[in-house]
Design an enzyme around this catalytic site. Structure first.
Site, short mmCIF file in Angstrom:
data_model
loop_
_atom_site.label_atom_id
_atom_site.label_comp_id
_atom_site.label_asym_id
_atom_site.label_seq_id
_atom_site.Cartn_x
_atom_site.Cartn_y
_atom_site.Cartn_z
N GLU A 116 15.36 29.74 -16.72
CA GLU A 116 14.43 29.63 -17.83
C GLU A 116 14.83 28.51 -18.79
O GLU A 116 16.01 28.23 -18.98
CB GLU A 116 14.36 30.97 -18.58
CG GLU A 116 13.66 32.02 -17.72
CD GLU A 116 13.58 33.39 -18.37
OE1 GLU A 116 12.55 34.05 -18.20
OE2 GLU A 116 14.53 33.80 -19.04
N CYS A 129 15.94 24.24 -25.10
CA CYS A 129 17.12 25.02 -24.75
C CYS A 129 17.18 25.07 -23.21
O CYS A 129 16.31 25.63 -22.56
CB CYS A 129 16.95 26.41 -25.35
SG CYS A 129 18.31 27.51 -24.99
N CYS A 136 25.05 33.98 -14.86
CA CYS A 136 26.29 33.57 -15.52
C CYS A 136 27.40 34.50 -15.03
O CYS A 136 27.16 35.68 -14.80
CB CYS A 136 26.14 33.71 -17.04
SG CYS A 136 27.56 33.09 -17.95
N CYS A 140 29.15 38.56 -20.98
CA CYS A 140 29.28 38.97 -22.38
C CYS A 140 28.37 40.19 -22.55
O CYS A 140 27.23 40.19 -22.09
CB CYS A 140 28.86 37.84 -23.31
SG CYS A 140 29.84 36.36 -23.06
N CYS A 143 24.68 40.01 -24.02
CA CYS A 143 23.80 38.93 -23.52
C CYS A 143 23.08 39.36 -22.25
O CYS A 143 23.71 39.84 -21.31
CB CYS A 143 24.65 37.69 -23.25
SG CYS A 143 23.75 36.36 -22.45
N GLY A 191 23.70 30.52 -18.47
CA GLY A 191 24.90 29.97 -17.85
C GLY A 191 25.90 29.37 -18.81
O GLY A 191 25.63 29.15 -19.99
N GLU A 192 27.10 29.15 -18.28
CA GLU A 192 28.19 28.55 -19.05
C GLU A 192 28.31 27.09 -18.59
O GLU A 192 28.80 26.80 -17.49
CB GLU A 192 29.49 29.33 -18.78
CG GLU A 192 30.76 28.66 -19.23
CD GLU A 192 30.73 28.15 -20.67
OE1 GLU A 192 30.55 28.96 -21.60
OE2 GLU A 192 30.87 26.92 -20.87
N SER A 223 26.88 24.30 -25.73
CA SER A 223 27.47 25.54 -26.23
C SER A 223 28.35 26.16 -25.15
O SER A 223 27.94 26.33 -24.01
CB SER A 223 26.35 26.52 -26.60
OG SER A 223 26.91 27.77 -26.94
N SER A 245 30.77 29.82 -28.91
CA SER A 245 30.39 31.21 -29.14
C SER A 245 31.63 31.98 -29.56
O SER A 245 32.49 32.28 -28.73
CB SER A 245 29.81 31.80 -27.86
OG SER A 245 28.60 31.17 -27.56
N LEU A 246 31.72 32.28 -30.83
CA LEU A 246 32.93 32.94 -31.33
C LEU A 246 32.72 34.46 -31.35
O LEU A 246 33.43 35.20 -30.69
CB LEU A 246 33.25 32.42 -32.73
CG LEU A 246 34.69 32.59 -33.18
CD1 LEU A 246 35.62 31.75 -32.31
CD2 LEU A 246 34.85 32.18 -34.64
N HIS A 247 31.77 34.90 -32.14
CA HIS A 247 31.29 36.30 -32.16
C HIS A 247 32.29 37.35 -32.61
O HIS A 247 31.92 38.52 -32.77
CB HIS A 247 30.72 36.72 -30.80
CG HIS A 247 29.65 35.81 -30.29
ND1 HIS A 247 28.59 35.39 -31.05
CD2 HIS A 247 29.47 35.20 -29.08
CE1 HIS A 247 27.82 34.59 -30.34
NE2 HIS A 247 28.33 34.45 -29.15
N ASN A 324 19.59 39.80 -30.76
CA ASN A 324 18.27 39.99 -30.15
C ASN A 324 18.37 41.05 -29.07
O ASN A 324 19.02 40.82 -28.05
CB ASN A 324 17.78 38.67 -29.54
CG ASN A 324 17.48 37.64 -30.61
OD1 ASN A 324 16.71 37.89 -31.52
ND2 ASN A 324 18.14 36.49 -30.52
N CYS A 367 17.70 33.76 -28.29
CA CYS A 367 19.08 33.65 -27.81
C CYS A 367 19.49 34.90 -27.04
O CYS A 367 19.36 36.01 -27.54
CB CYS A 367 20.03 33.54 -28.99
SG CYS A 367 20.12 31.93 -29.67
N1 SAH Z 1 26.71 30.34 -22.29
C1 SAH Z 1 26.72 29.60 -23.49
C2 SAH Z 1 25.31 29.41 -24.04
C3 SAH Z 1 24.69 30.71 -24.44
S1 SAH Z 1 23.30 31.12 -25.32
C4 SAH Z 1 27.57 30.33 -24.52
O1 SAH Z 1 27.84 31.49 -24.33
O2 SAH Z 1 27.94 29.69 -25.49
C5 SAH Z 1 23.46 30.73 -27.01
C6 SAH Z 1 24.09 31.77 -27.93
O3 SAH Z 1 23.40 33.02 -27.95
C7 SAH Z 1 25.51 32.09 -27.56
O4 SAH Z 1 26.31 31.99 -28.68
C8 SAH Z 1 25.42 33.51 -27.08
O5 SAH Z 1 26.63 34.17 -27.19
C9 SAH Z 1 24.36 34.07 -27.99
N2 SAH Z 1 23.75 35.32 -27.50
C10 SAH Z 1 23.80 35.84 -26.27
N3 SAH Z 1 23.10 36.99 -26.22
C11 SAH Z 1 22.58 37.19 -27.45
C12 SAH Z 1 21.73 38.19 -28.01
N4 SAH Z 1 21.26 39.17 -27.26
N5 SAH Z 1 21.39 38.08 -29.31
C13 SAH Z 1 21.81 37.04 -30.04
N6 SAH Z 1 22.61 36.05 -29.56
C14 SAH Z 1 23.00 36.12 -28.28
FE1 SF4 Z 2 27.12 33.69 -20.15
FE2 SF4 Z 2 26.82 32.63 -22.60
FE3 SF4 Z 2 25.56 34.91 -21.94
FE4 SF4 Z 2 28.20 34.91 -22.27
S1 SF4 Z 2 26.66 34.48 -23.84
S2 SF4 Z 2 27.08 35.87 -20.57
S3 SF4 Z 2 28.74 32.89 -21.47
S4 SF4 Z 2 25.22 32.91 -21.02
#
Ligand code: SAH
Ligand code: SF4
Length: 408
Positions: A116, A129, A136, A140, A143, A191-192, A223, A245-247, A324, A367
């Site tokens: 997508e 995006c 992936c 996480c 996600c 994906g990463e 990212s 992506s710190l979180h 989300n 996201c």
């Molecule tokens: N794989 C890459 C790009 C990911 S998407 C990465 O992990 O950095 C972009 C951002 O959305 C990332 O920071 C990811 O952690 C965050 N994300 C993933 N799932 C989410 C969700 N359900 N709600 C909000 N942010 C989310």
């Molecule tokens: Fe993969 Fe990024 Fe989603 Fe983590 S947040 S599962 S690295 S796409």
């Protein structure tokens, strides 16, 4: 123009049948590939440089879909190219338009796998995006993409093609340099990207080329979830903006929600950020921080975030992303008041911490909501593998091959 909302199926199957005749798809070639390809099909040596420049311009600056259209290329060379190559976009199986203008494209590649791509229009920019993998490996917990098994890495051509089909849909080729609709790219789809380093690098080089699509590296953000060994290399070799992506601000929490933290912990990730080439105040690193109720959203977490950013002397800003939800997700988004408190505390610490407005939620384009049907295919494959195993045929599980990308 009124932006339609809802699902708009795009019915045309654009996969060129010529591909099945063994012709190669020229779209996604970089300059070196193109030069070599022209030489291979017999374009005279002394013309190669000029023809490469011309064809490059037509492919990536004008977005043409036929060799016929390359009017300043001699008829002979056009015919020669048409004998050997096609200009093939992947198929857009579905385009969904959100009522906020966001567009989500489900793109099917030649082998049937899908990914997508999301277009997000804002007042002063339009961001695409882009996905780097089908699925992936990183799982996480918050996600949706993380619930898919990795099916495969996307090729450079498939990464570039996502931009090409979006520009087709947005009617952007007519006037390639003015009034652009896609002004920015974020590698934040499925994906990463750093586990598909070479293809992402090649794709972004094509996109940044000054005689082609011409997107500046300052308008591109990659990212990563924190793949430490490739972060410095990304800065040196690709040179785009970095988002991480710190979180979470504690290893136990981060390991729980992002299993990659067990491999590369906070200290390693933050040290890699401090060493990221070109990270100075004008080009700050963005930390993405998804707000998960009761998990990572306390005042103490916000203070610790400020302390860490200061400790590592990072030129950084923080993007606070309201979680989300997706079907089956186990988390809740933090209360709005708490997100605002969190943001205020970080701002008071001298660090910018805007709250990112969710876009395209109604079409599951926000996201972390991306997930294509390709997983079903991998499940079917697993079923076949299981059947083969039952019949005594040795096999390798999909997860083993996926692990190859992680560890390799
Ligand atoms: N794989 C890459 C790009 C990911 S998407 C990465 O992990 O950095 C972009 C951002 O959305 C990332 O920071 C990811 O952690 C965050 N994300 C993933 N799932 C989410 C969700 N359900 N709600 C909000 N942010 C989310
Ligand atoms: Fe993969 Fe990024 Fe989603 Fe983590 S947040 S599962 S690295 S796409």
């Amino acid at each position: 123009m009124q932006i339609p909302s809802g699902v708009e199926p795009i019915v045309a199957d654009r996969t060129d049948p010529a591909l099945k005749e063994g012709k190669r798809n020229i779209l996604g070639f970089d300059r070196e590939d193109l030069k070599a390809a022209l030489a291979e099909i017999g374009v005279p040596e002394k013309q190669i440089k000029m023809r490469t420049t011309q064809v490059w311009h037509w492919l990536y600056h004008r977005g043409v879909t036929s060799f016929e259209a390359m009017t300043n290329v001699s008829k002979d060379v056009r015919a020669l190219m048409a004998d050997h190559f096609v200009i093939d976009r992947p198929q857009v199986v579905e385009a969904q338009y959100s009522n906020d203008g966001t567009r989500k494209y489900l793109i099917r590649f030649a082998d049937g796998n899908e990914a997508e791509t999301v277009y997000i229009p804002e007042e002063d920019r339009g961001t695409l995006c882009v996905s780097s993998q089908v699925g992936c490996t990183l799982n996480c917990k918050f996600c949706h993409t993380g619930t898919m098994k990795l099916v495969r890495n996307l090729t450079a051509a498939e990464i570039v093609a996502q931009l090409m089909v979006a520009r087709d849909d947005l009617g952007e080729w007519e006037n390639p340099t003015e009034g652009r609709r896609v002004t920015n790219i974020v590698m934040m789809g499925m994906g990463e990207p750093l586990y598909n380093f070479d293809n992402v690098k090649k794709a972004l080089e094509i996109v940044m080329d000054e005689e082609g699509i011409q997107l500046s590296r300052r308008r591109i953000t990659l990212s990563t979830s924190g793949v430490v060994p490739h972060m410095e290399r990304a800065g040196q070799e690709i040179g785009v903006n970095l988002a991480v992506s710190l979180h979470a601000v504690r290893d136990d929490v981060r390991s729980e929600i992002m299993p990659i933290n067990k491999k590369y912990n906070l200290e390693q990730v933050l040290t890699a950020c401090a060493n990221y080439p070109g990270a100075h105040n004008a080009r700050r690193i963005t930390f993405e921080y998804t707000m998960l109720k009761g998990i990572n959203d306390s005042d103490a977490d916000a203070k610790e975030l400020v302390r860490l950013i200061r400790k590592y002397k990072l030129p950084a800003k923080v993007n606070l992303i309201p979680f989300n939800p997706w079907p089956g997700s186990n988390y809740e988004c933090s209360e709005w008041a708490q997100i605002q408190r969190f943001s205020d505390i970080v701002y008071e610490g001298g660090i910018s911490a805007p709250i990112r407005t969710p876009r395209g939620r109604d079409i599951m384009a926000a996201c972390g909501q991306l997930k294509s049907a390709s997983e079903k295919k991998s499940r079917a494959e697993r079923d076949r593998e299981a059947a083969a195993a039952a019949a005594g045929v040795p096999h390798m599980e999909a997860s083993d091959s996926a692990l190859g990308w992680v560890t390799g």
